[in-house]
Design an enzyme around this catalytic site. Structure first.
Site, PDB file in Angstrom:
ATOM      1  N   TYR A 119       0.742  -1.148  -0.204  1.00 55.62           N
ATOM      2  CA  TYR A 119       0.021  -0.048   0.062  1.00 55.62           C
ATOM      3  C   TYR A 119       0.934   1.325  -0.025  1.00 55.62           C
ATOM      4  CZ  TYR A 119      -3.867   3.373   0.900  1.00 55.62           C
ATOM      5  OH  TYR A 119      -4.803   4.027   0.706  1.00 55.62           O
ATOM      6  N   GLN A 181     -10.736  -0.174   0.066  1.00 51.38           N
ATOM      7  CA  GLN A 181     -10.900  -0.972  -1.092  1.00 51.38           C
ATOM      8  C   GLN A 181      -9.505  -1.459  -1.947  1.00 51.38           C
ATOM      9  OE1 GLN A 181     -11.997   2.197  -0.511  1.00 51.38           O
ATOM     10  NE2 GLN A 181     -11.257   3.731  -2.329  1.00 51.38           N
ATOM     11  N   HIS A 252       3.824  15.553   9.641  1.00 48.25           N
ATOM     12  CA  HIS A 252       3.500  14.253   8.969  1.00 48.25           C
ATOM     13  C   HIS A 252       1.870  14.430   9.258  1.00 48.25           C
ATOM     14  CE1 HIS A 252       6.291  11.220   7.667  1.00 48.25           C
ATOM     15  NE2 HIS A 252       7.126  11.792   8.623  1.00 48.25           N
ATOM     16  N   GLU A 319       8.878   5.510  17.221  1.00 47.33           N
ATOM     17  CA  GLU A 319       9.127   4.874  16.032  1.00 47.33           C
ATOM     18  C   GLU A 319      10.560   5.337  15.328  1.00 47.33           C
ATOM     19  OE1 GLU A 319       7.271   5.501  11.481  1.00 47.33           O
ATOM     20  OE2 GLU A 319       6.434   6.662  13.165  1.00 47.33           O
ATOM     21  N   HIS A 320      10.849   6.627  15.537  1.00 47.61           N
ATOM     22  CA  HIS A 320      12.153   7.434  15.165  1.00 47.61           C
ATOM     23  C   HIS A 320      12.865   7.828  16.332  1.00 47.61           C
ATOM     24  CE1 HIS A 320       8.982   8.250  11.761  1.00 47.61           C
ATOM     25  NE2 HIS A 320      10.216   7.500  10.952  1.00 47.61           N
ATOM     26  N   ASP A 353      13.616   8.340   5.923  1.00 42.94           N
ATOM     27  CA  ASP A 353      12.184   8.470   5.356  1.00 42.94           C
ATOM     28  C   ASP A 353      12.166   8.328   3.877  1.00 42.94           C
ATOM     29  OD1 ASP A 353      10.783   8.554   7.673  1.00 42.94           O
ATOM     30  OD2 ASP A 353      10.351  10.803   7.676  1.00 42.94           O
ATOM     31  N   HIS A 412      -0.237 -39.687  20.014  1.00 42.52           N
ATOM     32  CA  HIS A 412       1.057 -39.197  19.547  1.00 42.52           C
ATOM     33  C   HIS A 412       1.999 -40.345  19.870  1.00 42.52           C
ATOM     34  CE1 HIS A 412      -0.558 -35.328  19.143  1.00 42.52           C
ATOM     35  NE2 HIS A 412       0.506 -34.759  18.752  1.00 42.52           N
TER      36      HIS A 412
END
Length: 435
Positions: A119, A181, A252, A319-320, A353, A412
């Protein structure tokens, strides 16, 4: 010293989260039941787009022709860096064999998934780099079919630079469809495509929720929330650079947290003073995002020393994570919870990035405390195998039978019994559970 908040967030990403589950669940159910046509209907509704979903070779060629040569060169540069880093990661995944007992060989293989769905966001910003990060890594992993979908612009289609990036990085199919979608189209194998075995890439809250709901039926890279960034800075840090980097990440989105953790009060106060003018200097859309993120989600934290700074950072698990401080090797060794680490003023999250080579699809919302970002490994299945001789398996069979009976799993145990009886008919074994 207890940490001191010179600025504290008034909101958190969790408190801001709206309930999108019902909407996403309904869309996924509709598309799964109705197939291609329902996906097309949602594309027309949300993307306001009624053109081709699967880009033809001619459409790809036409889009690529619109990309300026200098930008093409930059995309190729970034692709080459990401590709070589991914190849180095892949080299760490080696097939292995071990003779666990004489005559019994066990092994491990790394097998790429057949089909990957990537994506690529294309709403407020055209995320060229996301195409590079996701498609390149899937290609290096060895996925047989790589799909890339991105939201088209009304009357325009997918941004040409995204098409070019996805194409040169190795996408087998490029799709002009976004949102739930788009994710559903890849997961359900619509438009004549294979079903994706893994879904990767960033997206808005609807895309993230769709991936979460589909997890289990397909693999996903992670469940991502708003991007976040933390800077560790001491008295040697340049407040201009610190401020610029905080603002660069705040743009962002309105709910993207940025945090400054320092042991220098003067630096912290200077950055707080400078931030408003740096935000005001951004273009309007970027300015609005950065202003809201700074106002509602940003924090500036004063610590006693570098150990307390490191502990605070690990607790946030950003994250960073950027370090602008003395003794970078100490920080590299000490820090343990982050998606990607940027050491020194010379480095910046923006490099990661866009073009430095490390992947920018990273864990958010504290998930870096237990997982890493997108890599070749996410597209690989680590599977095991074994084979052996009858004699080699004999002690394994004996142990298996006894353990299984102790557990109460007689079936078993009998799978081991039957082999011992067949291969060693003249021997007697004590296969009872004595526990």
């Amino acid at each position: 010293m207890t940490i001191e908040y010179l600025k504290k967030a008034s909101l958190t990403s969790k408190s801001d989260a709206s309930d999108v589950q019902e909407t996403v669940r309904a869309i996924l159910a509709d598309i799964e039941a109705g197939g291609d046509q329902v996906a097309l209907d949602y594309a027309a509704k949300f993307d306001r787009y009624e053109g081709s979903i699967i880009l033809s070779p001619e459409e790809i060629e036409a889009a690529c022709a619109k990309v300026p040569e200098k930008l093409k060169a930059d995309i190729r540069f970034a692709h080459d860096n990401v590709r070589r880093f991914a190849e180095t990661q892949k080299a760490t995944l080696t097939d292995v064999e071990l003779e666990v007992v004489p005559g019994v060989i066990t092994g491990q293989k790394a097998i790429p998934v057949d089909a990957a769905g990537c994506y690529v966001p294309g709403g407020r910003y055209s995320h060229i780099a996301s195409a590079i990060m996701t498609v390149t890594t899937a290609k290096v992993a060895g996925c047989k079919h790589i799909m890339a979908c991105s939201p088209p612009r009304p009357g325009v289609g997918v941004a040409p630079a995204i098409v070019y990036a996805a194409h040169i990085c190795g996408a087998d199919t490029i799709m002009a469809i976004g949102g739930v979608q788009g994710v559903a189209s890849m997961a359900f194998g619509l438009f004549g495509l294979p079903k994706a075995k893994i879904l990767v890439g960033p997206g808005n809250q609807f895309v993230a929720e769709a991936k979460r709901m589909l997890f289990g039926r397909v693999g996903i890279d992670m469940i991502a929330g708003p991007t976040d960034s933390l800077i560790l800075a001491d008295r040697t840090a340049d407040p201009h650079i610190v401020t610029t980097d905080l603002v660069s990440q705040a743009e962002h989105g309105y709910n993207s947290p940025v945090w400054l953790v320092t042991d220098d009060r003067a630096l912290a106060e200077k950055v707080i003073e400078m931030i408003p003018s740096y935000i005001a200097d951004l273009p309007e859309v970027n300015r609005d995002n950065a202003a809201a993120a700074w106002r509602d989600y940003a924090e500036v934290i004063l610590c006693a020393d570098r150990e307390e700074m490191a502990a605070t950072s690990d607790r946030y698990a950003p994250e960073h994570l950027t370090v602008m401080a003395e003794d970078l090797d100490w920080w590299l060794d000490r820090l343990s919870c982050y998606g990607s680490l940027f050491l020194g003023e010379e480095s910046t999250v923006s490099y990661g990035d866009k073009a430095a080579g490390t992947n920018h699809v990273l864990p958010t919302s504290g998930a870096a405390s237990y997982t890493g970002g997108l890599s070749v490994h996410k597209y690989m299945k680590i599977v095991t195998w074994q084979r052996g001789t009858r004699e080699g398996y004999k002690p394994v069979a004996e142990a298996t039978a006894r353990i299984a009976r102790l557990e109460g799993m007689e079936g078993h145990a009998r799978a081991a019994d039957v082999r011992l009886a067949k291969y060693f008919p003249d021997e007697t074994f004590d296969l009872t559970a004595n526990g």
